[in-house]
Motif scaffolding. Sequence first.
Motif, PDB file in Angstrom:
ATOM      1  N   LYS A   1     -13.861 -23.503  -7.726  1.00  0.00           N
ATOM      2  CA  LYS A   1     -14.174 -23.778  -9.133  1.00  0.00           C
ATOM      3  C   LYS A   1     -14.642 -22.526  -9.861  1.00  0.00           C
ATOM      4  CE  LYS A   1     -15.150 -28.647  -8.487  1.00  0.00           C
ATOM      5  NZ  LYS A   1     -16.153 -29.700  -8.457  1.00  0.00           N
TER       6      LYS A   1
ATOM      7  N   LYS B   1     -12.745 -20.588 -13.189  1.00  0.00           N
ATOM      8  CA  LYS B   1     -13.442 -20.170 -14.409  1.00  0.00           C
ATOM      9  C   LYS B   1     -13.300 -18.669 -14.626  1.00  0.00           C
ATOM     10  CE  LYS B   1     -17.031 -23.698 -14.664  1.00  0.00           C
ATOM     11  NZ  LYS B   1     -18.478 -23.932 -14.670  1.00  0.00           N
TER      12      LYS B   1
ATOM     13  N   LYS C   1     -11.262 -16.772 -17.647  1.00  0.00           N
ATOM     14  CA  LYS C   1     -11.999 -15.847 -18.508  1.00  0.00           C
ATOM     15  C   LYS C   1     -11.313 -14.482 -18.519  1.00  0.00           C
ATOM     16  CE  LYS C   1     -16.574 -14.135 -19.568  1.00  0.00           C
ATOM     17  NZ  LYS C   1     -17.992 -14.173 -19.243  1.00  0.00           N
TER      18      LYS C   1
ATOM     19  N   SER D   1     -11.883 -18.263 -22.384  1.00  0.00           N
ATOM     20  CA  SER D   1     -13.269 -18.497 -21.973  1.00  0.00           C
ATOM     21  C   SER D   1     -13.799 -19.865 -22.385  1.00  0.00           C
ATOM     22  CB  SER D   1     -14.180 -17.408 -22.519  1.00  0.00           C
ATOM     23  OG  SER D   1     -14.108 -17.369 -23.921  1.00  0.00           O
TER      24      SER D   1
ATOM     25  N   TYR E   1     -11.728 -22.750 -22.748  1.00  0.00           N
ATOM     26  CA  TYR E   1     -10.834 -23.796 -22.240  1.00  0.00           C
ATOM     27  C   TYR E   1     -10.373 -24.780 -23.317  1.00  0.00           C
ATOM     28  CZ  TYR E   1     -13.717 -22.297 -18.279  1.00  0.00           C
ATOM     29  OH  TYR E   1     -14.442 -21.573 -17.378  1.00  0.00           O
TER      30      TYR E   1
ATOM     31  N   LEU F   1     -10.300 -29.218 -15.877  1.00  0.00           N
ATOM     32  CA  LEU F   1     -11.204 -28.493 -16.776  1.00  0.00           C
ATOM     33  C   LEU F   1     -12.450 -29.306 -17.075  1.00  0.00           C
ATOM     34  CD1 LEU F   1      -8.640 -26.855 -19.209  1.00  0.00           C
ATOM     35  CD2 LEU F   1      -9.973 -25.714 -17.424  1.00  0.00           C
TER      36      LEU F   1
ATOM     37  N   ILE G   1     -14.759 -28.886 -13.985  1.00  0.00           N
ATOM     38  CA  ILE G   1     -15.441 -27.601 -13.772  1.00  0.00           C
ATOM     39  C   ILE G   1     -16.340 -27.192 -14.936  1.00  0.00           C
ATOM     40  CG2 ILE G   1     -13.666 -26.759 -12.212  1.00  0.00           C
ATOM     41  CD1 ILE G   1     -12.721 -24.884 -14.496  1.00  0.00           C
ATOM     42  N   ASP G   2     -16.261 -27.898 -16.036  1.00  0.00           N
ATOM     43  CA  ASP G   2     -17.034 -27.528 -17.217  1.00  0.00           C
ATOM     44  C   ASP G   2     -18.513 -27.716 -17.014  1.00  0.00           C
ATOM     45  OD1 ASP G   2     -17.444 -26.518 -19.716  1.00  0.00           O
ATOM     46  OD2 ASP G   2     -16.973 -28.390 -20.742  1.00  0.00           O
TER      47      ASP G   2
END
Length: 85
Positions: free
Chosen positions: A37, A41, A45, A50, A52, A81, A84-85
């Motif tokens: 994860k 990210k 990035k 950055s 999403y 997404l 993992i946010d």
Amino acid sequence: GPIQITGEETYRKVGDAIGVDLIKNPHLLSTNDAVSKAAVKAYLKIKGFSNYSKPEDMIKSINPGEKDIVEKRLPTYEAYLKEID
């Protein structure tokens, strides 16, 4: 992992960004959920995504020549997404 990164330089950049030596330990991308994860990210990035906010643009950027790629992958990207946010 959820995305496929290729090339030693990409492994180095992503690894440096997350503090893991992915050159020596590439298996961590597919065996360690936290590393996986964090790598997603960091990779996004590095690619300039950055926040999403536009998964369609991310998909096209990562797979620019594949026909119907957005339709095929958008549901999976959106779900991941959120995770993992």
